[in-house]
Design a protein around this motif. Structure first.
Motif, short mmCIF file in Angstrom:
data_model
loop_
_atom_site.label_atom_id
_atom_site.label_comp_id
_atom_site.label_asym_id
_atom_site.label_seq_id
_atom_site.Cartn_x
_atom_site.Cartn_y
_atom_site.Cartn_z
N ILE A 210 51.94 39.11 35.66
CA ILE A 210 50.52 39.38 35.43
C ILE A 210 50.08 38.62 34.17
O ILE A 210 50.72 38.74 33.13
CB ILE A 210 50.26 40.89 35.26
CG1 ILE A 210 50.68 41.65 36.51
CG2 ILE A 210 48.78 41.15 34.96
CD1 ILE A 210 50.58 43.16 36.39
N PRO A 211 49.02 37.81 34.25
CA PRO A 211 48.59 37.03 33.09
C PRO A 211 48.34 37.91 31.86
O PRO A 211 47.72 38.96 31.97
CB PRO A 211 47.29 36.37 33.57
CG PRO A 211 47.43 36.31 35.07
CD PRO A 211 48.18 37.54 35.44
N TRP B 35 42.21 39.00 40.30
CA TRP B 35 43.56 38.44 40.25
C TRP B 35 44.45 39.05 41.33
O TRP B 35 45.24 38.35 41.97
CB TRP B 35 44.18 38.68 38.87
CG TRP B 35 45.59 38.16 38.77
CD1 TRP B 35 45.99 36.89 38.48
CD2 TRP B 35 46.79 38.91 39.02
NE1 TRP B 35 47.35 36.79 38.53
CE2 TRP B 35 47.88 38.00 38.85
CE3 TRP B 35 47.05 40.24 39.35
CZ2 TRP B 35 49.21 38.40 39.01
CZ3 TRP B 35 48.37 40.63 39.51
CH2 TRP B 35 49.44 39.73 39.35
N LEU B 36 44.32 40.36 41.56
CA LEU B 36 45.12 41.02 42.58
C LEU B 36 44.84 40.42 43.96
O LEU B 36 45.77 40.23 44.76
CB LEU B 36 44.82 42.52 42.60
CG LEU B 36 45.44 43.35 41.47
CD1 LEU B 36 44.84 44.75 41.46
CD2 LEU B 36 46.95 43.43 41.61
N LEU B 37 43.57 40.12 44.24
CA LEU B 37 43.22 39.56 45.53
C LEU B 37 43.70 38.11 45.67
O LEU B 37 44.17 37.70 46.74
CB LEU B 37 41.70 39.60 45.73
CG LEU B 37 41.12 40.89 46.31
CD1 LEU B 37 39.61 40.76 46.43
CD2 LEU B 37 41.72 41.21 47.66
N GLY C 243 42.27 45.37 44.94
CA GLY C 243 41.30 44.31 44.67
C GLY C 243 39.99 44.53 45.39
O GLY C 243 38.91 44.45 44.80
N ILE C 244 40.06 44.82 46.69
CA ILE C 244 38.84 45.06 47.48
C ILE C 244 38.11 46.30 46.98
O ILE C 244 36.88 46.30 46.83
CB ILE C 244 39.19 45.19 48.97
CG1 ILE C 244 39.68 43.85 49.52
CG2 ILE C 244 37.96 45.67 49.76
CD1 ILE C 244 40.17 43.91 50.95
N LEU D 111 37.61 44.35 36.42
CA LEU D 111 37.15 43.46 37.48
C LEU D 111 38.00 42.20 37.55
O LEU D 111 38.34 41.73 38.64
CB LEU D 111 35.68 43.10 37.25
CG LEU D 111 35.01 42.25 38.35
CD1 LEU D 111 35.08 42.97 39.69
CD2 LEU D 111 33.57 41.95 37.98
N ALA D 112 38.37 41.66 36.38
CA ALA D 112 39.24 40.47 36.35
C ALA D 112 40.59 40.78 36.98
O ALA D 112 41.15 39.95 37.71
CB ALA D 112 39.42 40.00 34.90
#
Length: 233
Positions: A172-173, A225-227, A19-20, A220-221
Motif C-alpha cells: 500500500i503506497p 487505489w483499491l479499485l 473501492g466501489i 477516497l484515495a
C-alpha cells in the motif's frame, strides 16, 4: 490452481467491494449532506428550515435515502477492510472493523432524527397534525448534527488505525497510508472541538476549512487505489 484462485479471491473481492462502496458513499454524501442538508437546513433559523423542508419534502426524503445508502455502504466497507487488511495485522484490522461498525450504528441513530422530521412535516401537510412548531424540526436537526459529530470522532479513530495498518504493509503506497492517518486525526480534532469546546466554534470552523482537503481525499484515495491496484494484490 485452487490455491491460486482462493488467494486471488481473498484480496480481489474485498478490494473491489471496498473501492466501489467508498465511491458510492462519497457520491451519496455529496448529495445528502453537501446538497440537500446544506440547502434546506439553515443554522439557528427554525422557521426558514421548516419552510424549506415543507417546500422540498421529496428532496429531503431523497436525502434520507442517500443516508441509508451511506449506512449500508459503511457496513460493506467494515467487512471489506477487515478481510483485505487481515493478512497485514489481524487484531488491528478486527478492531478497525468494529470501530467503523460502531460509527455506522451512531450514524443510523443520527439519521433516525431526520426521519422523525420528515414524518412530522408529512403529517402536517396531510392534516394529521394541526400545528408543527419550527423548534421541533430544529431540535431534530440539532440532534442529527450532534450525534453524527460524536460518531465522526470514532470514525477518525478508525481511519487512523487503517492508516497505521496500511503503513505496516509493503504494497500500500505510504502516501495513502499517511493521508489516512492525517484524515483520521483531522476528523477527531475538529469534532472533539465541536462537541466538547463549543466556545471555540469560530476557531474550529477555520481549522475545519484548512483540514477539509485531507479529510475528503484520505479515504477516497484509498478507495480508488483499491479499485485500480489493490484488487490485483
Amino acid at each position: 490452481m485452487t490455491n491460486q484462485s482462493n488467494s486471488f479471491n481473498s484480496q480481489h473481492i474485498p478490494a473491489v467491494i471496498a473501492g466501489i462502496s467508498l465511491i458510492i458513499m462519497g457520491m451519496a454524501a455529496a448529495f445528502s449532506y453537501g446538497y440537500v442538508h446544506n440547502s434546506l437546513v439553515v443554522s439557528a433559523e427554525a422557521v426558514i428550515t421548516l419552510q424549506n423542508i415543507e417546500a422540498s419534502l421529496s428532496l429531503f426524503q431523497l436525502g434520507i435515502l442517500g443516508w441509508v445508502v451511506i449506512i449500508l455502504s459503511d457496513i460493506l466497507v467494515s467487512w471489506a477492510f477487515y478481510v483485505f487488511l487481515k493478512p497485514i495485522h489481524r487484531e488491528l484490522s478486527l478492531l478497525a472493523g468494529w470501530l467503523r461498525l460502531i460509527y455506522t450504528a451512531i450514524l443510523a441513530m443520527a439519521v433516525s432524527h431526520l426521519l422523525i422530521s420528515s414524518n412530522l412535516v408529512r403529517q402536517q401537510m396531510s392534516g394529521e397534525v394541526t400545528e408543527l412548531a419550527p423548534s421541533d424540526i430544529m431540535a431534530s436537526m440539532s440532534a442529527f448534527d450532534s450525534i453524527w459529530s460524536l460518531g465522526l470522532i470514532i470514525f477518525g479513530a478508525h481511519l487512523i488505525l487503517i492508516g497505521i495498518i496500511a503503513l505496516k504493509s509493503n504494497y500500500i503506497p505510504k502516501v495513502i497510508s499517511i493521508l489516512l492517518v492525517i484524515a483520521g486525526g483531522s476528523y477527531m480534532l475538529t469534532h472533539v472541538l465541536h462537541g466538547f469546546v463549543p466556545q471555540l466554534d469560530k476557531t474550529t470552523s477555520l481549522i475545519e476549512m484548512v483540514l477539509i482537503i485531507p479529510m475528503t481525499i484520505g479515504e477516497l484515495a484509498f478507495g480508488i487505489w483499491l479499485l485500480l491496484k489493490g484488487r490485483k494484490i
